[in-house]
Scaffold this active site. Structure first.
Site, PDB file in Angstrom:
ATOM      1  N   SER A 145      70.562  45.337  39.212  1.00  0.00           N
ATOM      2  CA  SER A 145      71.765  45.853  39.862  1.00  0.00           C
ATOM      3  C   SER A 145      71.412  46.403  41.231  1.00  0.00           C
ATOM      4  O   SER A 145      70.302  46.903  41.436  1.00  0.00           O
ATOM      5  CB  SER A 145      72.359  46.975  38.997  1.00  0.00           C
ATOM      6  OG  SER A 145      73.356  47.688  39.700  1.00  0.00           O
ATOM      7  N   TYR A 158      71.294  55.307  35.582  1.00  0.00           N
ATOM      8  CA  TYR A 158      71.406  53.855  35.371  1.00  0.00           C
ATOM      9  C   TYR A 158      70.555  53.116  36.414  1.00  0.00           C
ATOM     10  O   TYR A 158      69.763  52.239  36.074  1.00  0.00           O
ATOM     11  CB  TYR A 158      72.873  53.429  35.465  1.00  0.00           C
ATOM     12  CG  TYR A 158      73.072  51.946  35.621  1.00  0.00           C
ATOM     13  CD1 TYR A 158      72.876  51.077  34.544  1.00  0.00           C
ATOM     14  CD2 TYR A 158      73.460  51.384  36.844  1.00  0.00           C
ATOM     15  CE1 TYR A 158      73.064  49.716  34.693  1.00  0.00           C
ATOM     16  CE2 TYR A 158      73.649  50.030  36.987  1.00  0.00           C
ATOM     17  CZ  TYR A 158      73.449  49.193  35.915  1.00  0.00           C
ATOM     18  OH  TYR A 158      73.632  47.851  36.060  1.00  0.00           O
ATOM     19  N   LYS A 162      67.344  50.349  36.191  1.00  0.00           N
ATOM     20  CA  LYS A 162      67.514  48.984  36.671  1.00  0.00           C
ATOM     21  C   LYS A 162      66.557  48.677  37.818  1.00  0.00           C
ATOM     22  O   LYS A 162      66.322  47.507  38.135  1.00  0.00           O
ATOM     23  CB  LYS A 162      68.958  48.723  37.109  1.00  0.00           C
ATOM     24  CG  LYS A 162      69.950  48.718  35.953  1.00  0.00           C
ATOM     25  CD  LYS A 162      69.571  47.770  34.856  1.00  0.00           C
ATOM     26  CE  LYS A 162      70.373  46.519  34.901  1.00  0.00           C
ATOM     27  NZ  LYS A 162      70.084  45.599  33.790  1.00  0.00           N
TER      28      LYS A 162
END
Length: 163
Positions: A145, A158, A162
C-alpha cells in the site's frame, strides 16, 4: 486465445473477493491452476471457484486464518502438495482499518502485525524454500500500500506493517 501460463500453479491469499479474486480470475484466463484462499466466508470462495470452472479453469479451495502465522505455514505446505508445486505466490490477504494513532491498542498492533507482516513473511519463506529445493523459477508478489511509504491520517500502524 493463447494461454501463456498453461500448466503453471498459483496460490493467491485473500482470493475469495476483491483484488485477490480479480488476480485469480486473470491467472486462470492465462491457463494457471490456482488455490483460492479464504478466511471466513466460504460462500464467497465457492462463488469464485464456480466462476473459474465456468471459464474452464482449475481451482482448489483452502481455508486459513492468517492471524496465526502457523496457519500461513500450513497453507503454503497444503497448497504446494495440492498443486504439486507453486510457480506464483501472491500475498494479497491483509487487514486495514482507520484509527487514530493515540487510540491504537496492543490488540490492533498484533492484528496488523500478525496478518499483514508475520503471516506474509512465513508463507513466503515456506513457499520460497520449496521453490529453491525443487529448482522452480517462480515469482512471489506481495500486495502492499502507499501507506507503507507515506501513511495517511489514521493509517500509521497499518502503514508500518505494509512497509
Amino acid at each position: 486465445m493463447e494461454k501463456k501460463l498453461l500448466n503453471k500453479r498459483a496460490l493467491i491469499t485473500g482470493s475469495s473477493r476483491g483484488l485477490g479474486r480479480a488476480i485469480a480470475l486473470q491467472l486462470v484466463s492465462e491457463g494457471v491452476e490456482v488455490v483460492i484462499h479464504y478466511n471466513k466466508k466460504i460462500s464467497e470462495a465457492q462463488s469464485v471457484i464456480k466462476e473459474i470452472e465456468l471459464l474452464g479453469g482449475r481451482a482448489h479451495l483452502l481455508q486459513a486464518d492468517l492471524a496465526d502465522y502457523h496457519n500461513a505455514i500450513r497453507l503454503g505446505d497444503q497448497a504446494w502438495d495440492l498443486l504439486g508445486g507453486i510457480d506464483f505466490l501472491v500475498n494479497n490477504a491483509g487487514i486495514s482499518y482507520k484509527m487514530n494513532f493515540i487510540d491504537t491498542s496492543i490488540e490492533d498492533v498484533e492484528a496488523f502485525t500478525n496478518i499483514n507482516f508475520k503471516s506474509t513473511l512465513f508463507l513466503t519463506k515456506t513457499v520460497a524454500k520449496r521453490m529453491i529445493d525443487q529448482n522452480i523459477r517462480g515469482s512471489i508478489y506481495t500486495i502492499t500500500s502507499i501507506n507503507g511509504i507515506q501513511p495517511g491520517v489514521g493509517f500509521s500502524t497499518y502503514g508500518a506493517t505494509k512497509g
